[in-house]
Enzyme design. Sequence first.
Site, PDB file in Angstrom:
ATOM      1  N   HIS A   1       0.871   1.379 -13.337  1.00 17.80           N
ATOM      2  CA  HIS A   1       1.521   0.186 -13.877  1.00 17.80           C
ATOM      3  C   HIS A   1       3.019   0.472 -14.014  1.00 17.80           C
ATOM      4  O   HIS A   1       3.404   1.514 -14.570  1.00 17.80           O
ATOM      5  CB  HIS A   1       0.919  -0.150 -15.246  1.00 17.80           C
ATOM      6  CG  HIS A   1       1.502  -1.378 -15.843  1.00 17.80           C
ATOM      7  ND1 HIS A   1       1.170  -2.652 -15.404  1.00 17.80           N
ATOM      8  CD2 HIS A   1       2.424  -1.544 -16.827  1.00 17.80           C
ATOM      9  CE1 HIS A   1       1.859  -3.539 -16.107  1.00 17.80           C
ATOM     10  NE2 HIS A   1       2.619  -2.895 -16.967  1.00 17.80           N
TER      11      HIS A   1
ATOM     12  N   GLY B   1       0.776  -1.246   0.000  1.00 23.88           N
ATOM     13  CA  GLY B   1       0.000   0.000   0.000  1.00 23.88           C
ATOM     14  C   GLY B   1       0.802   1.287   0.000  1.00 23.88           C
ATOM     15  O   GLY B   1       0.286   2.324   0.415  1.00 23.88           O
ATOM     16  N   SER B   2       2.028   1.269  -0.515  1.00 33.09           N
ATOM     17  CA  SER B   2       2.778   2.529  -0.478  1.00 33.09           C
ATOM     18  C   SER B   2       2.199   3.574  -1.427  1.00 33.09           C
ATOM     19  O   SER B   2       2.194   4.772  -1.105  1.00 33.09           O
ATOM     20  CB  SER B   2       4.268   2.324  -0.721  1.00 33.09           C
ATOM     21  OG  SER B   2       4.492   1.512  -1.812  1.00 33.09           O
TER      22      SER B   2
ATOM     23  N   ARG C   1     -15.684 -14.562 -10.443  1.00 31.84           N
ATOM     24  CA  ARG C   1     -15.205 -13.179 -10.538  1.00 31.84           C
ATOM     25  C   ARG C   1     -16.396 -12.223 -10.503  1.00 31.84           C
ATOM     26  O   ARG C   1     -16.374 -11.178  -9.881  1.00 31.84           O
ATOM     27  CB  ARG C   1     -14.411 -12.999 -11.845  1.00 31.84           C
ATOM     28  CG  ARG C   1     -13.800 -11.618 -12.003  1.00 31.84           C
ATOM     29  CD  ARG C   1     -13.039 -11.496 -13.307  1.00 31.84           C
ATOM     30  NE  ARG C   1     -11.946 -12.440 -13.398  1.00 31.84           N
ATOM     31  CZ  ARG C   1     -10.725 -12.235 -12.881  1.00 31.84           C
ATOM     32  NH1 ARG C   1     -10.443 -11.114 -12.260  1.00 31.84           N
ATOM     33  NH2 ARG C   1      -9.789 -13.149 -12.999  1.00 31.84           N
TER      34      ARG C   1
ATOM     35  N   LEU D   1     -10.015  -6.533 -13.479  1.00 30.56           N
ATOM     36  CA  LEU D   1     -11.428  -6.128 -13.440  1.00 30.56           C
ATOM     37  C   LEU D   1     -12.062  -6.436 -14.797  1.00 30.56           C
ATOM     38  O   LEU D   1     -11.524  -6.085 -15.845  1.00 30.56           O
ATOM     39  CB  LEU D   1     -11.539  -4.635 -13.112  1.00 30.56           C
ATOM     40  CG  LEU D   1     -11.046  -4.263 -11.699  1.00 30.56           C
ATOM     41  CD1 LEU D   1     -10.919  -2.757 -11.537  1.00 30.56           C
ATOM     42  CD2 LEU D   1     -11.972  -4.847 -10.620  1.00 30.56           C
TER      43      LEU D   1
ATOM     44  N   ASP E   1      -4.195  -3.205 -18.925  1.00 31.25           N
ATOM     45  CA  ASP E   1      -3.165  -2.161 -19.020  1.00 31.25           C
ATOM     46  C   ASP E   1      -3.228  -1.414 -20.349  1.00 31.25           C
ATOM     47  O   ASP E   1      -2.202  -0.939 -20.855  1.00 31.25           O
ATOM     48  CB  ASP E   1      -1.760  -2.763 -18.804  1.00 31.25           C
ATOM     49  CG  ASP E   1      -1.627  -3.440 -17.442  1.00 31.25           C
ATOM     50  OD1 ASP E   1      -2.235  -2.951 -16.475  1.00 31.25           O
ATOM     51  OD2 ASP E   1      -0.926  -4.466 -17.354  1.00 31.25           O
TER      52      ASP E   1
ATOM     53  N   GLU F   1       7.064   6.621  -8.683  1.00 28.10           N
ATOM     54  CA  GLU F   1       5.635   6.262  -8.731  1.00 28.10           C
ATOM     55  C   GLU F   1       4.858   7.035  -7.673  1.00 28.10           C
ATOM     56  O   GLU F   1       3.754   7.520  -7.929  1.00 28.10           O
ATOM     57  CB  GLU F   1       5.451   4.765  -8.456  1.00 28.10           C
ATOM     58  CG  GLU F   1       5.972   3.851  -9.538  1.00 28.10           C
ATOM     59  CD  GLU F   1       5.619   2.406  -9.222  1.00 28.10           C
ATOM     60  OE1 GLU F   1       4.440   2.089  -9.032  1.00 28.10           O
ATOM     61  OE2 GLU F   1       6.549   1.586  -9.146  1.00 28.10           O
TER      62      GLU F   1
ATOM     63  N   MET G   1      -4.195  -6.600  -7.311  1.00 26.61           N
ATOM     64  CA  MET G   1      -3.780  -7.705  -8.183  1.00 26.61           C
ATOM     65  C   MET G   1      -4.950  -8.547  -8.709  1.00 26.61           C
ATOM     66  O   MET G   1      -4.818  -9.760  -8.877  1.00 26.61           O
ATOM     67  CB  MET G   1      -2.764  -8.599  -7.443  1.00 26.61           C
ATOM     68  CG  MET G   1      -1.508  -7.879  -7.003  1.00 26.61           C
ATOM     69  SD  MET G   1      -0.659  -7.038  -8.356  1.00 26.61           S
ATOM     70  CE  MET G   1       0.085  -8.452  -9.172  1.00 26.61           C
ATOM     71  N   ARG G   2      -6.088  -7.892  -8.938  1.00 25.08           N
ATOM     72  CA  ARG G   2      -7.214  -8.583  -9.586  1.00 25.08           C
ATOM     73  C   ARG G   2      -7.506  -7.880 -10.898  1.00 25.08           C
ATOM     74  O   ARG G   2      -7.520  -6.644 -10.949  1.00 25.08           O
ATOM     75  CB  ARG G   2      -8.497  -8.538  -8.732  1.00 25.08           C
ATOM     76  CG  ARG G   2      -8.404  -9.107  -7.348  1.00 25.08           C
ATOM     77  CD  ARG G   2      -8.012 -10.540  -7.297  1.00 25.08           C
ATOM     78  NE  ARG G   2      -8.979 -11.434  -7.946  1.00 25.08           N
ATOM     79  CZ  ARG G   2      -8.705 -12.698  -8.246  1.00 25.08           C
ATOM     80  NH1 ARG G   2      -7.512 -13.213  -8.010  1.00 25.08           N
ATOM     81  NH2 ARG G   2      -9.628 -13.456  -8.812  1.00 25.08           N
TER      82      ARG G   2
HETATM   83  C1  GRF Z   1       3.723  -0.674  -7.573  1.00 34.06           C
HETATM   84  O1  GRF Z   1       5.008  -0.841  -8.034  1.00 34.06           O
HETATM   85  C2  GRF Z   1       2.762  -0.532  -8.721  1.00 34.06           C
HETATM   86  O2  GRF Z   1       3.322   0.061  -9.849  1.00 34.06           O
HETATM   87  C3  GRF Z   1       2.423  -1.959  -9.050  1.00 34.06           C
HETATM   88  O3  GRF Z   1       2.439  -2.645  -7.826  1.00 34.06           O
HETATM   89  C4  GRF Z   1       3.244  -1.938  -6.889  1.00 34.06           C
HETATM   90  C5  GRF Z   1       2.367  -1.646  -5.714  1.00 34.06           C
HETATM   91  O4  GRF Z   1       3.073  -1.267  -4.582  1.00 34.06           O
HETATM   92  N1  GRF Z   1       1.162  -2.025  -9.744  1.00 34.06           N
HETATM   93  P1  GRF Z   1       2.312  -0.710  -3.308  1.00 34.06           P
HETATM   94  O5  GRF Z   1       1.311  -1.769  -2.868  1.00 34.06           O
HETATM   95  O6  GRF Z   1       1.635   0.563  -3.702  1.00 34.06           O
HETATM   96  O7  GRF Z   1       3.376  -0.495  -2.278  1.00 34.06           O
END
Ligand code: GRF
Length: 200
Positions: free
Chosen positions: A115, A18-19, A71, A99, A151, A180, A96-97
């Site tokens: 992404h 969740g960063s 789903r 949609l 994507d 990011e 990581m799902r």
């Molecule tokens: C990030 O690198 C993002 O680009 C990718 O997954 C990672 C998520 O990291 N889709 P976090 O959960 O936000 O720390």
Amino acid sequence: MPKQAIRVKTAVLISGRGSNMVSLAKAAKADDFPARITLVISNRPDAAGLERAKALGIQTLTIDHTAFHTRRAFEKALDAVLREADIELICCAGFMRILSAAFVRGWTGRILNIHPSLLPKYKGLHTHQRAIDAGDKLHGATVHHVTAELDGGATVAQTQLEILPDDTSDSLSARLLPLELALYPEALKKVAFQLQSAKS
Ligand code: GRF
């Protein structure tokens, strides 16, 4: 005093640490930020980001996809929660799902994702290694609209960095992360302003 536009109610979907969510939430604490993060949803009960969101005072919820047979059923539950909470915009951040087209259709222009590649290059997984293996000189991350094509939606913003000769997937990912974290709030700001002006 000019009337302030109503800030766009935004949910963040996560699956892990969740960063990016934290970065969005911190940026959105500013009064003049056009969106506010009112809900964080994880599809994994053990996502570390859930505790980080709670520590920031944000409501959290787990919708465990493994508890649903299809789903479609998972997405129906997700959709219902988002609508009940009056969410106007969804930010996927390490969610990581995939949609489905049916879900995405209900939220056209209102789902963003980050992404870790310079889209349209390297859709899908293992983006850092694929960029290194291809001998690319540049790598980066993209915030894009989510459509039915994985994507594949329109780019909102991109950031880039140089790939160094001794970079590994891990080192590249670690150097990209701070970029990011700066990119996603800027992209959210841009889309939220667009939604605000469409409303007024
Ligand atoms: C990030 O690198 C993002 O680009 C990718 O997954 C990672 C998520 O990291 N889709 P976090 O959960 O936000 O720390």
